[in-house]
Design a protein around this motif. Structure first.
Motif, short mmCIF file in Angstrom:
data_model
loop_
_atom_site.label_atom_id
_atom_site.label_comp_id
_atom_site.label_asym_id
_atom_site.label_seq_id
_atom_site.Cartn_x
_atom_site.Cartn_y
_atom_site.Cartn_z
N THR A 6 0.76 -1.14 -0.01
CA THR A 6 0.15 0.15 0.14
C THR A 6 0.88 1.08 0.02
O THR A 6 0.66 2.01 -0.76
CB THR A 6 -0.98 0.04 1.08
N ARG A 7 1.81 1.58 0.92
CA ARG A 7 2.55 2.62 0.95
C ARG A 7 3.38 2.67 -0.09
O ARG A 7 3.64 3.68 -0.57
CB ARG A 7 3.74 2.17 2.30
N THR A 8 4.09 1.48 -1.02
CA THR A 8 4.73 1.67 -2.15
C THR A 8 4.00 2.20 -3.47
O THR A 8 4.45 2.98 -4.07
CB THR A 8 5.15 0.28 -2.37
N PRO A 83 -11.14 7.28 -13.95
CA PRO A 83 -11.28 6.72 -15.16
C PRO A 83 -12.92 6.78 -15.80
O PRO A 83 -13.81 7.50 -14.95
CB PRO A 83 -11.18 5.01 -14.72
N GLU A 84 -12.97 6.79 -16.98
CA GLU A 84 -14.21 7.13 -17.50
C GLU A 84 -15.62 6.52 -16.91
O GLU A 84 -15.31 5.28 -16.68
CB GLU A 84 -14.49 6.86 -18.96
N GLY A 85 -16.61 7.08 -16.53
CA GLY A 85 -17.79 6.60 -15.84
C GLY A 85 -17.50 6.81 -14.41
O GLY A 85 -18.49 6.33 -13.41
N GLY A 86 -16.21 7.16 -13.79
CA GLY A 86 -16.20 7.12 -12.34
C GLY A 86 -16.06 6.03 -11.54
O GLY A 86 -15.95 4.91 -12.13
N PRO A 87 -15.90 5.86 -10.11
CA PRO A 87 -15.89 4.72 -9.37
C PRO A 87 -17.13 3.76 -9.72
O PRO A 87 -18.22 4.14 -9.71
CB PRO A 87 -15.89 5.41 -8.10
N ARG A 88 -16.94 2.57 -9.82
CA ARG A 88 -17.72 1.70 -9.96
C ARG A 88 -18.59 1.32 -8.95
O ARG A 88 -19.90 0.97 -8.97
CB ARG A 88 -16.78 0.06 -10.13
N ASP A 89 -18.20 1.44 -7.55
CA ASP A 89 -19.09 1.38 -6.45
C ASP A 89 -18.71 2.10 -5.17
O ASP A 89 -17.86 3.14 -5.39
CB ASP A 89 -19.39 -0.15 -6.02
N ARG A 94 -14.55 5.08 -1.94
CA ARG A 94 -13.83 5.36 -0.77
C ARG A 94 -12.20 5.34 -0.94
O ARG A 94 -11.41 6.07 -0.39
CB ARG A 94 -14.24 4.36 0.31
N ALA A 95 -11.83 4.19 -1.65
CA ALA A 95 -10.44 4.15 -2.05
C ALA A 95 -9.99 5.19 -2.72
O ALA A 95 -8.64 5.64 -2.40
CB ALA A 95 -10.15 2.76 -2.81
N PHE A 96 -10.64 5.98 -3.67
CA PHE A 96 -10.34 7.02 -4.26
C PHE A 96 -9.96 8.25 -3.51
O PHE A 96 -9.10 9.02 -3.29
CB PHE A 96 -10.99 7.54 -5.38
N THR A 97 -10.96 8.37 -2.42
CA THR A 97 -10.93 9.61 -1.59
C THR A 97 -9.76 9.30 -0.66
O THR A 97 -9.03 10.44 -0.16
CB THR A 97 -12.35 9.44 -0.82
N THR A 98 -9.35 8.12 -0.22
CA THR A 98 -8.46 7.92 0.98
C THR A 98 -6.94 7.55 0.23
O THR A 98 -5.92 7.53 0.88
CB THR A 98 -8.84 6.70 1.66
N GLY A 106 -2.89 -6.57 -3.34
CA GLY A 106 -3.92 -6.19 -2.60
C GLY A 106 -3.68 -5.90 -1.14
O GLY A 106 -2.31 -6.51 -0.90
N ASN A 107 -4.68 -5.79 -0.41
CA ASN A 107 -4.67 -5.47 1.08
C ASN A 107 -6.00 -5.76 1.51
O ASN A 107 -7.16 -5.79 0.70
CB ASN A 107 -4.08 -4.29 1.70
N ASP A 108 -6.26 -5.76 2.65
CA ASP A 108 -7.62 -5.65 3.44
C ASP A 108 -8.17 -4.49 3.37
O ASP A 108 -7.92 -3.45 3.23
CB ASP A 108 -7.68 -6.16 4.90
N GLY A 109 -9.69 -4.36 3.03
CA GLY A 109 -10.28 -3.07 3.14
C GLY A 109 -10.34 -2.60 1.60
O GLY A 109 -9.79 -3.04 0.80
N PRO A 110 -11.13 -1.50 1.45
CA PRO A 110 -11.55 -0.96 0.15
C PRO A 110 -10.17 -0.40 -0.35
O PRO A 110 -9.60 -0.04 0.09
CB PRO A 110 -12.63 0.22 0.26
N HIS A 111 -9.67 -0.80 -1.65
CA HIS A 111 -8.50 -0.37 -2.02
C HIS A 111 -8.51 -0.31 -3.80
O HIS A 111 -9.51 -1.14 -4.20
CB HIS A 111 -7.40 -1.06 -1.96
N LEU A 112 -7.53 0.15 -4.55
CA LEU A 112 -7.52 0.19 -6.06
C LEU A 112 -6.22 -0.42 -6.46
O LEU A 112 -5.16 -0.10 -5.75
CB LEU A 112 -7.80 1.55 -6.44
N THR A 113 -6.16 -1.47 -7.12
CA THR A 113 -4.96 -2.18 -7.43
C THR A 113 -4.33 -1.58 -8.60
O THR A 113 -4.82 -1.59 -9.78
CB THR A 113 -5.09 -3.55 -7.87
#
Length: 271
Positions: A6-8, A83-89, A94-98, A106-113
């Protein structure tokens, strides 16, 4: 290892922004929303507010601040494009916001890979009109189009040639909240303007010159009586006689360019 990935990924996003500072710019109380937008009313402007708008336009005309502003790169739109159309859900939102981006694994919790990154370009509104700037394109797992982030950092803001208004009564001239959007054709701008619970709403007047557009915000129909202390922030769309282009958009109250603050990036502070 989950924390490390995540940090990387966050460092990858941050370093991508910082590493490409070089590159040509081409082209060229509480708060609650007040609805879908308000057209700037066509009421007459108070003479002292009109005089202040003229002073601001004159102060910037031919000034060193105007020359620095025109030479520099000052975004007037969000430097991050989803990305076009914005976040899927909601989880992706939340992942975009944080800014919880992780490398594959990956990791636990909402994230984007993040599965890849490459240099590219993006177009956005700037102090030099619509401009194409270098950008980093992040490929995200599950999205067909990339997340795009400008790879050019704005320079230090110039010193304004005129200070804030001190002689115009409160309510007659108030500071604008921020710039929300410049229309695609440049013929209108949408700003946030504040008002209270005991008035008829905000008004935004415009004074246009060849090189400046000065916006003057005020509060209409203030009335006495018991009122709540909340601040209501309304979107106001101001029509222009011709496209904004590279004209400087100024706030008559502050004497400074109207700040932009998108959901992912904010204007540099004038303080």
């Amino acid at each position: 290892m989950q924390y490390k990935t995540t940090r990387t990924a966050r460092l990858l996003v941050s370093l991508a922004l910082l590493s490409a500072g070089a590159g040509a710019v081409t082209g060229c109380g509480s708060e609650r929303a007040a609805g879908s937008g308000v057209e700037a009313p066509g009421t007459g402007q108070e003479p002292r507010a009109e005089s202040r708008a003229r002073q601001v336009a004159d102060a910037w005309d031919g000034s060193e601040a105007a020359r620095q502003w025109r030479r520099g790169y000052h975004p007037m739109a969000d430097a991050v494009q989803l990305p076009e159309g914005g976040p899927r859900d909601k989880a992706d939102q939340r992942a975009f916001t944080t800014q919880n981006f992780v490398l594959r694994g990956g990791n636990d919790g909402p994230h984007l890979t993040v599965t890849g990154v490459k240099p590219g370009e993006m177009t956005l509104a700037t102090s030099r009109g619509p401009a194409t700037v270098p950008a980093w394109l992040f490929t995200l797992e599950g999205y067909d189009t990339p997340l795009t982030r400008a790879a050019v950092r704005p320079p230090k803001l110039p010193e304004s040639p005129i200070g804030p208004s001190r002689d115009v009564p409160a309510g007659t001239l108030v500071p604008l909240g921020r710039l929300v959007e410049v229309a695609g054709d440049g013929r209108s701008v949408t700003v946030l303007a504040d008002h209270g619970s005991c008035d008829s709403g905000p008004a935004v007047h415009v004074r246009e010159t060849r090189t400046r557009v000065v916006l003057s915000a005020s509060v209409l129909g203030a009335r006495k009586g018991p009122c709540t202390g909340e601040t209501i922030r309304a979107r106001v769309t101001v029509r222009l006689t011709r496209p904004l282009g590279d004209r400087i958009l100024l706030d008559a109250h502050t004497g400074r360019p109207v700040p932009h603050e998108g959901p992912h990036e904010a204007s540099p502070s004038w303080s």
